[in-house]
Design a protein around this motif. Structure first.
Motif, short mmCIF file in Angstrom:
data_model
loop_
_atom_site.label_atom_id
_atom_site.label_comp_id
_atom_site.label_asym_id
_atom_site.label_seq_id
_atom_site.Cartn_x
_atom_site.Cartn_y
_atom_site.Cartn_z
N VAL A 135 9.01 -24.74 -8.03
CA VAL A 135 7.80 -25.56 -8.07
C VAL A 135 7.89 -26.53 -9.25
CG1 VAL A 135 5.32 -25.49 -8.52
CG2 VAL A 135 6.33 -23.89 -6.90
N SER A 136 7.78 -27.83 -8.94
CA SER A 136 7.78 -28.84 -10.01
C SER A 136 6.35 -29.24 -10.33
CB SER A 136 8.54 -30.09 -9.56
OG SER A 136 9.75 -29.73 -8.95
N VAL A 137 6.06 -29.32 -11.61
CA VAL A 137 4.69 -29.62 -12.04
C VAL A 137 4.63 -31.03 -12.63
CG1 VAL A 137 2.86 -28.95 -13.65
CG2 VAL A 137 4.25 -27.19 -12.53
N PHE A 138 3.67 -31.79 -12.20
CA PHE A 138 3.43 -33.14 -12.75
C PHE A 138 1.99 -33.19 -13.25
CE2 PHE A 138 6.53 -33.33 -9.38
CZ PHE A 138 7.55 -34.11 -9.90
N VAL A 179 1.99 -31.23 -7.55
CA VAL A 179 2.97 -30.16 -7.50
C VAL A 179 3.90 -30.45 -6.34
CG1 VAL A 179 3.27 -27.70 -6.96
CG2 VAL A 179 1.43 -28.42 -8.50
N GLU A 180 5.19 -30.21 -6.55
CA GLU A 180 6.12 -30.30 -5.42
C GLU A 180 6.81 -28.95 -5.25
OE1 GLU A 180 7.09 -35.08 -5.70
OE2 GLU A 180 8.77 -33.65 -5.79
N ILE A 181 6.66 -28.41 -4.05
CA ILE A 181 7.27 -27.11 -3.77
C ILE A 181 8.56 -27.34 -3.01
CG2 ILE A 181 6.94 -24.88 -2.62
CD1 ILE A 181 3.88 -25.46 -2.76
N SER A 182 9.69 -26.95 -3.61
CA SER A 182 10.97 -27.05 -2.90
C SER A 182 11.23 -25.71 -2.23
CB SER A 182 12.11 -27.35 -3.87
OG SER A 182 11.81 -28.54 -4.58
N CYS A 183 11.18 -25.72 -0.91
CA CYS A 183 11.36 -24.47 -0.17
C CYS A 183 12.56 -24.61 0.76
CB CYS A 183 10.09 -24.14 0.62
SG CYS A 183 9.69 -25.39 1.86
#
Ligand SMILES: Nc1nc2c(ncn2[C@@H]2O[C@H](COP(=O)(O)OP(=O)(O)OP(=O)(O)O)[C@@H](O)[C@H]2O)c(=O)[nH]1
Ligand SMILES: [Mg+2]
Length: 467
Positions: free
Chosen positions: A71-74, A86-90
């Motif tokens: 999970v990337s937080v901005f 938030v970007e969730i890389s799944c």
């Protein structure tokens, strides 16, 4: 239509891949994700993470593990949208993506509309409108040139140009309007020559920008190249050769191709759209005649026409055809390339005869090729590429690819021409001021300085979901 309070979510990736990204943006992004995301490191709390940090963990729901994710937080304002994101890389399984979206939605997020992330970026001042539009072009760019134009526009080259013009006109307007304020006293603050000079300068630039549109548009969709000629000269064979694909039916019978067949291919960084057409001849066949009518229409919309002749037919027939096609495209800024095909089978040794007897105008290139063996095709590709360069792509100048910008620029040039003639004819200041204001208005529409919900809706509805 414009909602800003909600937290939106959508997949940002499409198609088959190993990893997918789910995007979340809005005030509740972190809170919503905290409900479904469990960091591997138990000491970490997602809601306390700094911007630009990545946390590893699991997406879970009721003890069921959905996926192992990053999970990337901005943090606002340092994100694409300017909001907390938030970007969730799944993993790219459709099931996983669907499940994560469902979880986000059941925790309070709403599905994003097409282009809504970029729309928020625009509303939050992260980019202006023409830059936002360039994002969609960048995503869609299929060739080096389309990419270059899109990335320049996204980085603000076009906006800067427009803003400079707008600033010049605002300065002009302020001078004129100052005079209006002192109307009774008959003062002239603005030197007429200086005003004319400003208007002429801005007019030249806007005219140049507007005229780059047909080329820019062609680059974006593929420069249209029509393959025309008499029946059986090898047009369909040439199409197949250029596309490296058996796209069109080839046969030794004249009149094989009836309908226009087209496809795109990138050559030397530029996307071309090749259009194979029905051979031009007198015929009583109704369907073939419909095809021939279409050939003429396609020649009318092409940027480049490849006129194909058979080397064994001699030059007379090609000459006749050439005269007709030239007439059709004259003065339209289209280019003609003359191709003599089937040189692998030059029974009568006709090459010199073509060179001697074909009368070439305006530097029209004459190339000898074999669509069958591929001889001369590299030379044709180089010629195509240099034709496009000579249309103005080689320079670093800003090129318009968007019809909305084009239409706005036409309005600007119209208004400025009125200003110019108003100055020449010593028209009253208040009338000149109206046209200047109009030009400023339309320049502002391009960058979104001035905008309506309708304009925005039209722009963003063409975006994909998740962008
Ligand atoms: N020797 C030789 N034959 C070719 C060449 N190009 C095409 N041909 C042959 O010429 C015939 C006609 O080719 P097509 O590509 O169907 O010609 P076309 O111009 O599309 O014909 P229409 O669709 O009928 O107008 C076929 O038999 C091809 O194999 C070439 O470069 N050399
Ligand atoms: Mg054909």
């Amino acid at each position: 239509m414009f909602r800003t309070g909600e937290t939106i979510c959508a997949p940002a990736t499409s198609g088959r891949g190993a990893i997918a990204i789910i995007r979340v943006s809005g005030p509740q992004s972190l809170a919503i994700c905290e409900n479904i995301f469990f960091p591997s490191d138990l000491k970490i709390r997602l809601g306390e993470q700094k911007g630009y940090s990545i946390v590893r963990g699991e997406i879970r729901w009721n003890d069921e593990i959905i996926d192992d994710v990053l999970v990337s937080v901005f943090r606002a304002p340092h994100s694409y949208t300017g909001e907390n994101s938030v970007e969730i890389s799944c993993h790219a399984s459709r099931y996983i993506q669907q499940k994560i979206l469902e979880l986000l939605i059941s925790n309070g997020a709403v599905p994003a509309q097409p282009g809504e992330f970029t729309q928020r970026a625009f509303i939050n001042g992260k980019m202006d409108l023409s830059q936002a539009e360039a994002v969609a072009d960048l995503v869609a760019s299929e060739s080096e040139m389309a990419h270059r134009i899109a990335i320049n526009q996204m980085r603000g080259a076009f906006s800067n140009e427009i803003n400079t013009l707008r600033a010049d006109l605002l300065h002009f307007a302020s001078l004129i309007e100052l005079e209006l304020d002192f109307g009774e006293e008959d003062v002239e603050f603005a030197d007429r020559n200086r005003l004319t000079e400003i208007v002429e300068r801005v007019l030249t630039v806007t005219e140049e920008l507007a005229s780059s549109f047909s080329l820019g548009n062609a680059v974006k969709d593929g420069v249209p190249v029509v393959i025309a000629g008499n029946p059986n000269t090898g047009k369909s064979t040439l199409l197949n050769r250029l596309l490296s694909e058996e796209k069109a039916i080839v046969s030794e019978l004249p009149g094989t191709t009836r309908d226009a067949i087209e496809d795109t291919v990138v050559i030397g960084g530029i996307q071309f759209r090749f259009i194979d057409t029905a051979g031009l001849r007198e015929t009583s066949d109704v369907i073939e005649n419909l095809g021939i009518k279409k050939t003429h229409e396609k020649i009318g919309t092409a940027s480049i026409v490849l006129l194909v002749g058979d080397i064994n037919d001699g030059s007379a027939e090609l000459s006749r055809l050439l005269a007709g096609v030239r007439k059709q495209i004259i003065g339209e800024g289209k280019m003609l390339i003359i191709l003599v095909n089937k040189i692998d089978n030059d029974i009568y040794g006709n090459r010199e005869e073509f060179k001697r007897n074909l009368i070439l105008m305006h530097g029209e290139p004459l190339l000898f090729i074999s669509a069958k063996t591929g001889e001369g095709i590299d030379g044709l590709k180089e010629q195509l590429r240099s034709n496009v360069d000579s249309l103005g792509l080689a320079s670093e100048s800003v090129i318009i690819t968007n019809i909305r910008h084009y239409e706005a620029l036409l309005q600007v040039t119209d208004s400025l021409r009125r200003v110019k003639s108003g100055l020449e004819n010593n028209l009253q200041e208040d009338l000149i001021a109206i046209d200047i204001r109009q030009a400023i208005h339309y320049l502002g529409e391009i960058t979104g300085e001035i905008t309506t919900d309708e304009i925005l809706e039209n722009i963003f509805k063409n975006f994909c979901i998740g962008k």
